[in-house]
Design a protein around this motif. Sequence first.
Motif, mmCIF file in Angstrom:
data_model
loop_
_atom_site.group_PDB
_atom_site.id
_atom_site.type_symbol
_atom_site.label_atom_id
_atom_site.label_comp_id
_atom_site.label_asym_id
_atom_site.label_seq_id
_atom_site.Cartn_x
_atom_site.Cartn_y
_atom_site.Cartn_z
ATOM 1 N N TYR A 85 16.112 21.026 -34.687
ATOM 2 C CA TYR A 85 16.412 21.308 -33.284
ATOM 3 C C TYR A 85 17.553 22.297 -33.116
ATOM 4 O O TYR A 85 17.680 22.920 -32.055
ATOM 5 C CB TYR A 85 16.679 20.015 -32.520
ATOM 6 C CG TYR A 85 15.389 19.424 -32.005
ATOM 7 C CD1 TYR A 85 14.697 20.040 -30.980
ATOM 8 C CD2 TYR A 85 14.841 18.295 -32.577
ATOM 9 C CE1 TYR A 85 13.492 19.536 -30.528
ATOM 10 C CE2 TYR A 85 13.632 17.785 -32.130
ATOM 11 C CZ TYR A 85 12.966 18.413 -31.108
ATOM 12 O OH TYR A 85 11.758 17.932 -30.669
ATOM 13 N N ALA A 86 18.361 22.475 -34.138
ATOM 14 C CA ALA A 86 19.368 23.536 -34.095
ATOM 15 C C ALA A 86 18.667 24.882 -33.976
ATOM 16 O O ALA A 86 19.132 25.783 -33.275
ATOM 17 C CB ALA A 86 20.240 23.494 -35.349
ATOM 18 N N GLY A 87 17.540 25.011 -34.667
ATOM 19 C CA GLY A 87 16.769 26.249 -34.594
ATOM 20 C C GLY A 87 16.178 26.465 -33.213
ATOM 21 O O GLY A 87 16.262 27.558 -32.652
ATOM 22 N N ILE A 88 15.579 25.416 -32.646
ATOM 23 C CA ILE A 88 15.017 25.541 -31.304
ATOM 24 C C ILE A 88 16.127 25.817 -30.297
ATOM 25 O O ILE A 88 16.001 26.664 -29.409
ATOM 26 C CB ILE A 88 14.249 24.260 -30.919
ATOM 27 C CG1 ILE A 88 13.007 24.115 -31.810
ATOM 28 C CG2 ILE A 88 13.854 24.283 -29.446
ATOM 29 C CD1 ILE A 88 12.176 22.895 -31.512
ATOM 30 N N SER A 89 17.232 25.115 -30.454
ATOM 31 C CA SER A 89 18.359 25.271 -29.529
ATOM 32 C C SER A 89 18.884 26.699 -29.520
ATOM 33 O O SER A 89 19.297 27.219 -28.477
ATOM 34 C CB SER A 89 19.478 24.296 -29.903
ATOM 35 O OG SER A 89 20.588 24.426 -29.057
ATOM 36 N N ALA A 90 18.863 27.338 -30.683
ATOM 37 C CA ALA A 90 19.385 28.704 -30.782
ATOM 38 C C ALA A 90 18.586 29.691 -29.942
ATOM 39 O O ALA A 90 19.083 30.760 -29.595
ATOM 40 C CB ALA A 90 19.397 29.153 -32.247
#
Length: 278
Positions: free
Chosen positions: A186-191
Amino acid sequence: MAATSRHEAELKKKALEEVKKTNDPIEKIRWQCLSRGAAGIRDLGRVFRNFDDSGDQQLDYREFCKGVRDIGLNLGKHDLEAAFKQIDRDKSGSINFDEFLIKIRGNTLNKKRTVLVEKAFNKLDQNGNGTIEIDDLKGVYDVTQDDRFKSGEMSEDELLREFLDKFDSPDNKDGTVTKEEFLSYYAGISASVDNDAYFDLMMRRAWRLDEPTRPKTGSFKPNIGYQSPEPNGYTLSLPSLGGGGGNNRRDFKIQGLKGLKPRTNAKGHVLTTPLPLS
């Protein structure tokens, strides 16, 4: 909420631009990971864990360099040394890879977003063992409206495993997702999402965070995946009010649902229970 093709495309484009801008070695690793997609940081964590034969969650400089290169990141010796030194503050010659992944995630997940992701993970991790598995998804993620389930092409377990694989590493699909992997994904999606309110809305809608967890009821399969807690202490699976009319009430009938009895009033009449709008 898994990454959509639009999120993936936006993230990769943004990551490639950020790699060119930054001189910070940690940020270079972060954005190079994300240039591979939302799962890039998670995949790096998987590679590092595979090196941890001793189970001490420590990486020396050689293992660190090998992990970064094995995932296909293009960093020179100077950047690798600088990144390692940033994390190895006590100059012990080794780093804790969980701390490293937190550093790599950086501000892609701020405190508010982290709380939402952890709330989603805890809702999915129904048995509380710290990992998400197929059995955890039952009663939380509904597959009964999938055309492949309706046609008999794929079973519930097969569809749940397919969904779980979105969060798992493509090179090591073991059918379990840890909290760190979930956060890293979700860090990737959040970015790729600049607005906190939009990220909040996506998470709440995707995982129904404002609704109670729907407990599983053995072999009984609801046809929509919605369960309503009843005053008598039982939880009963109720179908959706699809299509037709009606007054949003249905006879409280659970014949064949083993171990449960319908609620009755003092005269022995079976009561009715309101159905939630789906």
